[in-house]
Write a protein that holds these residues in place. Structure first.
Motif, PDB file in Angstrom:
ATOM      1  N   GLN A   1      -5.584  32.664  -4.701  1.00  0.00           N
ATOM      2  CA  GLN A   1      -6.006  31.940  -5.899  1.00  0.00           C
ATOM      3  C   GLN A   1      -7.473  32.188  -6.223  1.00  0.00           C
ATOM      4  OE1 GLN A   1      -5.963  30.598  -2.955  1.00  0.00           O
ATOM      5  NE2 GLN A   1      -7.916  29.499  -2.817  1.00  0.00           N
ATOM      6  N   GLY A   2      -8.198  32.746  -5.289  1.00  0.00           N
ATOM      7  CA  GLY A   2      -9.616  32.998  -5.494  1.00  0.00           C
ATOM      8  C   GLY A   2     -10.440  31.726  -5.368  1.00  0.00           C
ATOM      9  N   THR A   3     -11.743  31.913  -5.392  1.00  0.00           N
ATOM     10  CA  THR A   3     -12.656  30.776  -5.350  1.00  0.00           C
ATOM     11  C   THR A   3     -13.741  30.986  -6.407  1.00  0.00           C
ATOM     12  OG1 THR A   3     -14.012  29.379  -3.909  1.00  0.00           O
ATOM     13  CG2 THR A   3     -14.082  31.750  -3.474  1.00  0.00           C
ATOM     14  N   GLN A   4     -13.966  29.969  -7.210  1.00  0.00           N
ATOM     15  CA  GLN A   4     -14.890  30.091  -8.337  1.00  0.00           C
ATOM     16  C   GLN A   4     -16.329  29.955  -7.860  1.00  0.00           C
ATOM     17  OE1 GLN A   4     -14.329  30.478 -11.894  1.00  0.00           O
ATOM     18  NE2 GLN A   4     -16.565  30.757 -11.839  1.00  0.00           N
ATOM     19  N   VAL A   5     -17.156  30.896  -8.267  1.00  0.00           N
ATOM     20  CA  VAL A   5     -18.593  30.827  -8.024  1.00  0.00           C
ATOM     21  C   VAL A   5     -19.278  30.765  -9.385  1.00  0.00           C
ATOM     22  CG1 VAL A   5     -20.623  32.055  -7.177  1.00  0.00           C
ATOM     23  CG2 VAL A   5     -18.497  32.043  -5.827  1.00  0.00           C
ATOM     24  N   THR A   6     -20.075  29.726  -9.576  1.00  0.00           N
ATOM     25  CA  THR A   6     -20.813  29.566 -10.824  1.00  0.00           C
ATOM     26  C   THR A   6     -22.293  29.435 -10.499  1.00  0.00           C
ATOM     27  OG1 THR A   6     -18.945  28.433 -11.867  1.00  0.00           O
ATOM     28  CG2 THR A   6     -21.096  28.198 -12.922  1.00  0.00           C
ATOM     29  N   VAL A   7     -23.082  30.339 -11.068  1.00  0.00           N
ATOM     30  CA  VAL A   7     -24.520  30.334 -10.841  1.00  0.00           C
ATOM     31  C   VAL A   7     -25.187  29.928 -12.148  1.00  0.00           C
ATOM     32  CG1 VAL A   7     -26.519  31.620 -10.040  1.00  0.00           C
ATOM     33  CG2 VAL A   7     -24.230  32.192  -9.180  1.00  0.00           C
TER      34      VAL A   7
ATOM     35  N   ARG B   1     -14.499  40.482  -7.290  1.00  0.00           N
ATOM     36  CA  ARG B   1     -14.764  39.380  -8.203  1.00  0.00           C
ATOM     37  C   ARG B   1     -14.308  39.762  -9.609  1.00  0.00           C
ATOM     38  NH1 ARG B   1     -21.409  39.527  -8.325  1.00  0.00           N
ATOM     39  NH2 ARG B   1     -21.650  41.417  -9.603  1.00  0.00           N
ATOM     40  N   GLN B   2     -13.991  38.735 -10.368  1.00  0.00           N
ATOM     41  CA  GLN B   2     -13.585  38.943 -11.751  1.00  0.00           C
ATOM     42  C   GLN B   2     -14.225  37.886 -12.622  1.00  0.00           C
ATOM     43  OE1 GLN B   2      -9.330  39.108 -12.490  1.00  0.00           O
ATOM     44  NE2 GLN B   2      -9.681  40.326 -14.333  1.00  0.00           N
TER      45      GLN B   2
ATOM     46  N   ALA C   1     -18.274  34.310 -11.266  1.00  0.00           N
ATOM     47  CA  ALA C   1     -16.954  34.944 -11.315  1.00  0.00           C
ATOM     48  C   ALA C   1     -16.022  34.201 -10.367  1.00  0.00           C
ATOM     49  CB  ALA C   1     -17.038  36.410 -10.901  1.00  0.00           C
ATOM     50  N   VAL C   2     -14.751  34.558 -10.430  1.00  0.00           N
ATOM     51  CA  VAL C   2     -13.807  34.152  -9.392  1.00  0.00           C
ATOM     52  C   VAL C   2     -13.804  35.249  -8.341  1.00  0.00           C
ATOM     53  CG1 VAL C   2     -11.440  33.513  -8.844  1.00  0.00           C
ATOM     54  CG2 VAL C   2     -12.422  32.884 -11.060  1.00  0.00           C
ATOM     55  N   TYR C   3     -13.951  34.845  -7.081  1.00  0.00           N
ATOM     56  CA  TYR C   3     -14.044  35.787  -5.979  1.00  0.00           C
ATOM     57  C   TYR C   3     -12.740  35.788  -5.180  1.00  0.00           C
ATOM     58  CZ  TYR C   3     -18.976  36.597  -6.809  1.00  0.00           C
ATOM     59  OH  TYR C   3     -20.176  36.970  -7.371  1.00  0.00           O
TER      60      TYR C   3
END
Length: 115
Positions: free
Chosen positions: A107-113, A38-39, A91-93
């Motif tokens: 492209q990653g997948t965005q996770v927002t908590v 993740r970034q 982060a983007v995972y």
């Protein structure tokens, strides 16, 4: 070259859960250890879960007990089950093979908590 497509991210409240998927093209996937990374904005990419070809897993302390990595070598897919999510998990995972050189990043997948 292996192509990686991550999916399953989204917006979730603290304490919630998400399941991420990463589909890899080609059957070569099954002979590599795989990782989820993740970034977060302004931070370096970090490894958050690792699974070996044989199915052994390990995690950094920051996610241990909350994240679970798994793989399906028939479907060429690696999963990340994330429970008890915290705002700092935002982060983007990405997924990729373990070791060097990495395959081209997806492209990653965005996770927002967030509440």
């Amino acid at each position: 070259q292996v192509q990686l497509v991550e999916s399953g991210g989204g917006l979730v409240q603290p304490g919630g859960s998400l399941r991420l998927s990463c589909a890899a093209s080609g059957s070569i996937f099954r002979i590599y250890d795989m990782g989820w990374y993740r970034q977060a904005p302004g931070k370096q990419r970090e490894l958050v879960a690792r699974i070996t070809v044989g199915g052994n897993t390990n995690y950094p302390d920051s996610v241990k007990g909350r994240f679970t990595i798994s793989r399906d070598n028939v479907k060429n897919t690696v999963y990340l089950q994330m429970n008890s999510l915290k705002p700092e998990d935002t982060a983007v995972y990405y997924c990729n093979r373990e070791g060097s050189p990495p395959w081209s990043w997806g492209q990653g997948t965005q996770v927002t908590v967030s509440s």
